[in-house]
Design an enzyme around this catalytic site. Structure first.
Site, PDB file in Angstrom:
ATOM      1  N   HIS A 123       1.955   4.430  -3.023  1.00 52.39           N
ATOM      2  CA  HIS A 123       1.927   5.771  -3.014  1.00 52.39           C
ATOM      3  C   HIS A 123       3.093   6.597  -3.534  1.00 52.39           C
ATOM      4  O   HIS A 123       2.838   7.489  -4.117  1.00 52.39           O
ATOM      5  CB  HIS A 123       1.778   6.213  -1.354  1.00 52.39           C
ATOM      6  CG  HIS A 123       0.377   5.991  -0.863  1.00 52.39           C
ATOM      7  ND1 HIS A 123      -0.637   6.566  -1.262  1.00 52.39           N
ATOM      8  CD2 HIS A 123       0.126   5.609   0.414  1.00 52.39           C
ATOM      9  CE1 HIS A 123      -1.596   6.263  -0.531  1.00 52.39           C
ATOM     10  NE2 HIS A 123      -1.086   5.796   0.687  1.00 52.39           N
ATOM     11  N   GLU A 131      -6.002   7.118  -0.822  1.00 51.73           N
ATOM     12  CA  GLU A 131      -5.892   6.112   0.104  1.00 51.73           C
ATOM     13  C   GLU A 131      -6.591   4.707  -0.631  1.00 51.73           C
ATOM     14  O   GLU A 131      -6.353   3.560  -0.494  1.00 51.73           O
ATOM     15  CB  GLU A 131      -6.698   6.268   1.600  1.00 51.73           C
ATOM     16  CG  GLU A 131      -5.831   7.192   2.117  1.00 51.73           C
ATOM     17  CD  GLU A 131      -4.274   6.654   2.544  1.00 51.73           C
ATOM     18  OE1 GLU A 131      -4.118   5.544   2.701  1.00 51.73           O
ATOM     19  OE2 GLU A 131      -3.240   7.441   2.631  1.00 51.73           O
ATOM     20  N   HIS A 174       0.849  -1.098   0.089  1.00 50.60           N
ATOM     21  CA  HIS A 174      -0.053  -0.102   0.143  1.00 50.60           C
ATOM     22  C   HIS A 174       0.773   1.468  -0.182  1.00 50.60           C
ATOM     23  O   HIS A 174       0.709   2.177  -1.034  1.00 50.60           O
ATOM     24  CB  HIS A 174      -0.766   0.004   1.263  1.00 50.60           C
ATOM     25  CG  HIS A 174      -1.828   1.227   1.367  1.00 50.60           C
ATOM     26  ND1 HIS A 174      -3.103   1.546   1.296  1.00 50.60           N
ATOM     27  CD2 HIS A 174      -1.370   2.616   2.024  1.00 50.60           C
ATOM     28  CE1 HIS A 174      -3.367   2.945   1.687  1.00 50.60           C
ATOM     29  NE2 HIS A 174      -2.279   3.248   1.991  1.00 50.60           N
ATOM     30  N   GLU A 175       1.954   1.290   1.002  1.00 51.55           N
ATOM     31  CA  GLU A 175       2.738   2.421   1.111  1.00 51.55           C
ATOM     32  C   GLU A 175       3.622   2.512  -0.166  1.00 51.55           C
ATOM     33  O   GLU A 175       3.688   3.743  -0.710  1.00 51.55           O
ATOM     34  CB  GLU A 175       3.616   2.292   2.283  1.00 51.55           C
ATOM     35  CG  GLU A 175       2.965   2.189   3.412  1.00 51.55           C
ATOM     36  CD  GLU A 175       1.803   3.581   3.707  1.00 51.55           C
ATOM     37  OE1 GLU A 175       2.141   4.771   3.085  1.00 51.55           O
ATOM     38  OE2 GLU A 175       0.855   3.352   4.286  1.00 51.55           O
TER      39      GLU A 175
END
Length: 296
Positions: free
Chosen positions: A149, A218, A145-146
């Site tokens: 980004h 997100e 997930h990070e």
């Protein structure tokens, strides 16, 4: 968007572009306000340009350092955190993207964040609370997930977009305590009052734009991570565990991580939340899980 194997998101790209454009417009208004405060002189132009350029450069160049300091994080080497580096190495190879620096924050709050001005100058950080509460596969899902980004460059956009709010906040405080460069304008209104109003409006608009983009990014990161790992249920399990742990932590611990809330993997409830609700995130992951199942 950086070239990687993370799923592209046209909606995210559009929202990032729109946020940058609108933030640029209100930033121009803000700088004109500073210039006007100095009487519209050539000296005022120089001050406004130097001030805006200086703050922009600081926010751009030191964004990772500021975020890490807010979280009490430090960069760790492969020797210091071999398992964590191994997870990041595997994901970066799978996503075909440059490996960011890896950091660790010694706090009980289970969270993670990514920051940096570009994929080549980025850092991904996890907390002790996250590593203690999650299984390795769940940590991997959070890291995916990070990293998304970073690959999507929305971390960079959030950093640049945040400059407007920082300048507006500084302007409000400066003219609140100093009274600005002139005592009155042509209509007899105090300069500091006018600039305070401009600052408030600009800050509110910037705040709103960043919150809207942050919630969508997100969801985009959840989707990209789920598709890359092929396991939406693992990310969902991590979200549930992190949410459940919030009720077990003292409020003091939660407040200590508020400085980088807009960057973090999970936000523990707020009226002006930068993250979508847990239910919304889980519902999206469930849809992705059913979609993947139907393809096999």
């Amino acid at each position: 968007m950086a070239r990687s194997r993370f799923a592209k998101d046209a909606g995210l790209s559009f929202r990032m572009g729109l946020t940058m454009f609108l933030n640029g417009l209100i930033y121009v208004v803000l700088i004109l306000g500073i210039w006007w405060a100095f009487g519209g002189s050539s000296g005022g132009v120089v001050v406004a340009v130097l001030l805006s350029a200086g703050i922009f450069w600081f926010q751009w160049y030191f964004s990772d350092s500021v975020a890490m300091r807010a979280m009490g994080a430090r960069v760790v080497t492969p020797e210091q955190a071999p398992e964590l580096h191994s997870l990041v190495d595997r994901l970066c190879q799978q996503a075909d993207m440059p490996k960011p620096r890896v950091a660790f924050a010694d706090t009980r709050v289970p969270n993670a964040f990514a920051t940096g001005r570009s994929p080549q100058h980025s850092v991904v950080c996890v907390t002790r609370g996250l590593l203690d509460r999650l299984e390795p596969k769940e940590v991997e899902a959070v890291l995916a997930h990070e990293l998304s980004h970073v690959a999507h460059r929305d971390v960079t956009v959030m950093t640049v977009a945040g400059v407007t709010g920082v300048v507006a906040s500084l302007m409000m405080r400066t003219f609140l305590y100093t009274g600005g460069g002139r005592s009155n304008n042509n209509n007899g209104l105090p300069v500091q009052l006018v600039l305070m109003l401009v600052g408030v409006v600009v800050y509110a608009l910037s705040f709103f734009l960043i919150r809207v983009l942050s919630r969508y990014r997100e969801l985009a990161a959840d989707r990209a991570a789920a598709l890359l790992t092929g396991s939406p249920s693992t990310l969902a399990a991590a979200l549930v565990k992190i949410s459940d742990s919030a009720s077990q932590l003292p409020k003091q611990d939660l407040r200590s991580s508020a400085g980088a809330a807009h960057l973090a993997f999970f936000e523990f409830g707020s009226l002006f939340s930068t993250h979508p609700s847990l239910d919304k995130r889980l519902a999206q992951l469930d849809r992705i899980s059913r979609q993947l199942s139907s393809e096999y």
